[in-house]
Structures are given as structure tokens and as C-alpha cells.
Write a protein that holds these residues in place. Structure first.
Motif, mmCIF file in Angstrom:
data_model
loop_
_atom_site.group_PDB
_atom_site.id
_atom_site.type_symbol
_atom_site.label_atom_id
_atom_site.label_comp_id
_atom_site.label_asym_id
_atom_site.label_seq_id
_atom_site.Cartn_x
_atom_site.Cartn_y
_atom_site.Cartn_z
ATOM 1 N N PHE A 199 65.376 63.821 46.666
ATOM 2 C CA PHE A 199 65.562 63.894 45.225
ATOM 3 C C PHE A 199 67.028 63.670 44.853
ATOM 4 C CE2 PHE A 199 61.648 66.280 45.902
ATOM 5 C CZ PHE A 199 60.839 65.777 44.894
ATOM 6 N N GLY A 200 67.914 64.233 45.661
ATOM 7 C CA GLY A 200 69.332 64.081 45.371
ATOM 8 C C GLY A 200 69.791 62.637 45.438
ATOM 9 N N VAL A 201 69.404 61.951 46.501
ATOM 10 C CA VAL A 201 69.850 60.571 46.671
ATOM 11 C C VAL A 201 69.128 59.623 45.718
ATOM 12 C CG1 VAL A 201 68.218 59.805 48.451
ATOM 13 C CG2 VAL A 201 70.557 58.940 48.476
ATOM 14 N N LYS A 202 67.946 60.006 45.294
ATOM 15 C CA LYS A 202 67.178 59.192 44.353
ATOM 16 C C LYS A 202 67.762 59.260 42.945
ATOM 17 C CE LYS A 202 63.461 57.022 42.653
ATOM 18 N NZ LYS A 202 63.144 55.603 42.956
ATOM 19 N N PHE A 203 68.166 60.463 42.528
ATOM 20 C CA PHE A 203 68.570 60.652 41.135
ATOM 21 C C PHE A 203 70.073 60.902 40.943
ATOM 22 C CE2 PHE A 203 64.090 62.040 41.361
ATOM 23 C CZ PHE A 203 63.549 61.153 40.444
ATOM 24 N N ALA A 204 70.749 61.407 41.952
ATOM 25 C CA ALA A 204 72.172 61.751 41.770
ATOM 26 C C ALA A 204 72.993 61.428 43.011
ATOM 27 C CB ALA A 204 72.304 63.228 41.422
ATOM 28 N N PRO A 205 73.101 60.135 43.351
ATOM 29 C CA PRO A 205 73.859 59.746 44.547
ATOM 30 C C PRO A 205 75.363 59.667 44.288
ATOM 31 C CG PRO A 205 72.930 57.798 43.543
ATOM 32 C CD PRO A 205 72.462 58.968 42.713
#
Length: 203
Positions: free
Chosen positions: A85-91
Motif C-alpha cells: 500500500f505504501g509503495v502503491k500510494f505514497a512512494p
């Protein structure tokens, strides 16, 4: 360890050593070279979590089920799941600081386990195991404090605050588990009870 070295360098060059303030650093969604480099670095870190997950597979194959502890499973599964989720939405932004710190600690950690794998002749170089645990504890304190400052900021426009709550939870939970490890291993000088924490490799 080479992957950790590369990821550390890339996190630094993508922001943490080239302009981030270490406070309210928001995610750069532009297609600038630096923003794209940070996004790629986040994906690289995310993939590395699955490589680490192979530890569990090796333990099971070698029938070392006693090493598949709560912390081992908790660490590897939650990091892999939440980082998608982190890399998908807030990289990028302040939500990636813990990944940088984690990569730096892994350099020390895998150096230690590399020496362990070389056999008994290298045991004399492993006197710093206790300090490895201390480094990992410091990691969680630094991560918790860094993320915790967000909750005191009046006007930080970080785009996905939910991730900061998750990261802060990482820091606190792992800090508690490693303090428990420290207590049993270095204060009481006993082997750890099952289902508590495996070894200082976990982070």
C-alpha cells in the motif's frame, strides 16, 4: 547485503541526502528524475521484503520450526503486506525514512550473519552481538520519534497520514519486542521463551 547497500544509497540520493527536511516531507508525484528514482527505490525495498520472507521457508525446509517465532512471522508478513500500500500510494516523503534506517541497520545485521556463516574460526569477530541488538533498538526509537513529530505538527500536508500511523505502530511494537529480548538475553542471561522473539536478526 549488496541490495541493502544499493537501497540505502538510492534512498539517500532520492531525497534523504538531497533536500528532504526530515520533518514534513510530502510525496512528490511528479515525473521528475528524483521523484521517479524514489518511486523505484521504494519498489526495490518492497521486493526485498519478499526475499527476506524466504527465511521462513528455509526454516521450515530445514525443520527448524522453533525459529519460526511470533516476531519472525509478524515482521515478515506485516512489512510485505503494508509496504504494498505504501509503495502503491505514497512512494516518497517522510513515510520512507524508516525504510532508509532499516536498510542501514540491515547492512550491520547481514555483516554479522555473514561472519556467523563462515564458521567457528570467525567466532572471535562476533563479540558485538549485544551491540547489534542495541543498534536495532535505537532504530525503533529513531523511527518512532521521527514519525511521532508528525502528530505535533499543525500544518503538514502529507498525503496519506494513515501510513504514518502504521509506521509509528511498527516502531512501538518492535521496540517492545526487542526490549523483551534484551531483558531475557542480556539482563537475565537466559534463553528466550518460545513464541517471544527469535534472534536479533529480526527487525
Amino acid at each position: 547485503m549488496g541490495l541493502e547497500n544499493d537501497a540505502t544509497e538510492m534512498f539517500l540520493m532520492s531525497g534523504w541526502a538531497t533536500g528532504y527536511s526530515f520533518r514534513c516531507d510530502i510525496v512528490d508525484y511528479s515525473r521528475s528524475p528524483q521523484a521517479l528514482r524514489m518511486a523505484w527505490t521504494c519498489w526495490l525495498f518492497y521486493l526485498s521484503k519478499f526475499i527476506e520472507l524466504l527465511d521462513t521457508v528455509f526454516f521450515v525446509v530445514r525443520k527448524k520450526n522453533g525459529q519460526v517465532t511470533f516476531l519472525h512471522v509478524y515482521h515478515h508478513t506485516i512489512m510485505s503486506f503494508t509496504w504494498w500500500f505504501g509503495v502503491k500510494f505514497a512512494p516518497g516523503g517522510l513515510g520512507t525514512f524508516h525504510a532508509l534506517v532499516n536498510c542501514i541497520v540491515h547492512i550491520f545485521m547481514y555483516s554479522y550473519y555473514g561472519l556467523c556463516a563462515l564458521g567457528p574460526n570467525y567466532q572471535k569477530y562476533l563479540w558485538w552481538k549485544k551491540y547489534m541488538t542495541a543498534i536495532q533498538l535505537i532504530q525503533f526509537v529513531v523511527i518512532t520519534v521521527h514519525i511521532g513529530q508528525f502528530f505535533l505538527m499543525k500544518n503538514c500536508q502529507y498525503q496519506y497520514p494513515i501510513f504514518l500511523y502504521v509506521i509509528w505502530s511498527y516502531g512501538v511494537s518492535f521496540m517492545i519486542l526487542f526490549l523483551n529480548f534484551w531483558y531475557y538475553a542480556y539482563t537475565r542471561g537466559q534463553r528466550l521463551p518460545k513464541n517471544t522473539i527469535n534472534k536479533s536478526k529480526e527487525e
